[in-house]
Design a protein around this motif. Sequence first.
Motif, PDB file in Angstrom:
ATOM      1  N   ASP A 213      14.819  -8.277  15.616  1.00 44.55           N
ATOM      2  CA  ASP A 213      16.367  -8.606  16.230  1.00 44.55           C
ATOM      3  C   ASP A 213      16.579 -10.226  15.740  1.00 44.55           C
ATOM      4  OD1 ASP A 213      18.395  -8.453  17.149  1.00 44.55           O
ATOM      5  OD2 ASP A 213      18.289  -6.322  17.747  1.00 44.55           O
TER       6      ASP A 213
ATOM      7  N   LEU B 263      15.085  -8.572  22.331  1.00 39.53           N
ATOM      8  CA  LEU B 263      14.020  -8.578  21.382  1.00 39.53           C
ATOM      9  C   LEU B 263      13.290  -8.250  22.510  1.00 39.53           C
ATOM     10  CD1 LEU B 263      12.996  -8.537  18.487  1.00 39.53           C
ATOM     11  CD2 LEU B 263      12.760 -10.482  18.644  1.00 39.53           C
TER      12      LEU B 263
ATOM     13  N   ASP C  67      12.070 -11.737  13.997  1.00 39.26           N
ATOM     14  CA  ASP C  67      13.622 -12.099  14.293  1.00 39.26           C
ATOM     15  C   ASP C  67      14.556 -11.846  13.320  1.00 39.26           C
ATOM     16  OD1 ASP C  67      12.654 -14.610  13.388  1.00 39.26           O
ATOM     17  OD2 ASP C  67      13.362 -16.122  14.566  1.00 39.26           O
TER      18      ASP C  67
ATOM     19  N   SER D  24      15.232  -1.532  13.706  1.00 36.74           N
ATOM     20  CA  SER D  24      15.424  -2.887  13.484  1.00 36.74           C
ATOM     21  C   SER D  24      17.198  -3.257  13.783  1.00 36.74           C
ATOM     22  CB  SER D  24      15.433  -3.273  11.470  1.00 36.74           C
ATOM     23  OG  SER D  24      16.273  -3.778  11.230  1.00 36.74           O
ATOM     24  N   ASP D  25      17.582  -4.224  14.016  1.00 40.56           N
ATOM     25  CA  ASP D  25      19.013  -4.462  13.881  1.00 40.56           C
ATOM     26  C   ASP D  25      19.455  -4.213  12.705  1.00 40.56           C
ATOM     27  OD1 ASP D  25      21.276  -4.502  15.308  1.00 40.56           O
ATOM     28  OD2 ASP D  25      21.510  -6.546  15.086  1.00 40.56           O
TER      29      ASP D  25
ATOM     30  N   LEU E 281      21.384  -8.982  10.294  1.00 42.35           N
ATOM     31  CA  LEU E 281      20.259  -9.330  10.799  1.00 42.35           C
ATOM     32  C   LEU E 281      20.625 -11.470   9.825  1.00 42.35           C
ATOM     33  CD1 LEU E 281      17.383  -7.437  10.083  1.00 42.35           C
ATOM     34  CD2 LEU E 281      17.838  -8.128  12.659  1.00 42.35           C
TER      35      LEU E 281
END
Length: 469
Positions: free
Chosen positions: A19, A25, A43, A62-63, A66
């Motif tokens: 993220d 995070l 990240d 996971s986002d 990104l």
Amino acid sequence: MPSRQIDRAAACGRLLLVDDDPDLLRLLSIRLKASGYNVDAVDSAESALAHMAVRTPDLVISDVRLPGRDGLALFDEIRTTHPGLPVILLTAHGSIPDAVDATARGVFDYLTKPFDSRVLLDKVGKALEVSAPVPVRAGGDDAGWRAGIVSRSARMAEVLEEARLVAATDASVLIRGASGVGKELLARAIHRASRRADKPFVAINCGAIPEQLLESELFGHVKGAFTGATSAHDGLFQSAEGGTLFLDEIGDMPLPLQVKLLRVLQERAVRPVGATRARPVDVRIISATHRDLDAALPEGRFREDLYYRLNVVRLSLPALEARREDIPLLARHFIRGLADKYGKTIHGFAPEALELLVTAQWPGNVRQLYNVVEQVCALTTTPLVPATLVQRALRAPSEEILTYAEAKQRFERDYLVHLLKLTGGNVTDASRLADRNRTEFYRLLQRHRLSPALFRHEEEPAVAGAGQA
């Protein structure tokens, strides 16, 4: 996780968080580490792939949004390089359609921001259950003697402990349980845990074979014992010499054969059909039934003296509905083997699909569960079996799926038995009805070990001699 403790195996899982929001995070890392997980945080998708090249996690969270490569592209890359690795996507409301589409492509699940910590932990636990190996109970020997018995149920643990204790003896065992609970599987486990493990394990279903044929199958026959007995045949007692004979559905054994079986157990010797001399046998008997033999005794449907010979130790297997905690383990265990059979890459079940399996009614028990899993495995086109396929399989009657060769062989044998019954064992008439010449028809009978004399209606001297065991 809500309403349950984190599984020890799951708590040791290694998670990779991806993220670009440092605050989220950090918050996620704190929550997951507090629950016992090992957590690595990066990240970007590129950093995640670089990290995975060094050490593969057990789960990626996971986002979707990104910088650079997004979460969906990251998932596609993970699916290519690590096809069995579960991925959970984090999504804002605006990207929910993308996340829903991703689950159809194989993403394990998604979470909508903001999310409850308990929901997060529950999804993490379920994802790790999909990727974790099937647990083995304490003792370390499960891969051997109880191979194939997948369970974390306390009731099953008690049965298995009793089974292991009785395996060390030569006592006869009667296994009680509804159809499909795995009685033969338990019988094989007892055999593997016994001193007879290096000797044969022989099984027969006493309710699936006509009485005359069952007698020959159990006790054997000598050459010339009846018409068609062109060679001597060792019965299953002799085939199991030194090992274990498993008599499935013993409650369906005809009364005349119960008398002969009792004689074999008392004398520890078997006399083949047509023989004048008995042969000693050293065989351990394990029997099984779905019937209530205690109720059958006063009704005269089962001999009391045989019952006490067989029922030295009784083991009762619970129905699948009484051990629902085993359903996810069994389903995952089955899907792994069936994925190889059908040449597919299947990682497991979508959460909603697994929930349907856990809450369904299972009158056919473990056998029915296997058939349902095989059906969805044969039909799925995604790495995670969707809920729609499970719903369809549960609505349809659960049928055993046979290969073409297996189905053909079963039909052929049933067809021959039907003809022999219809013609009273007259091969000329039976072959004429089958539109086959006698030589070919005899070859078919020999292939399926069927003797025409055993289907004749009249009493013949040769068959009368078959009354001895």
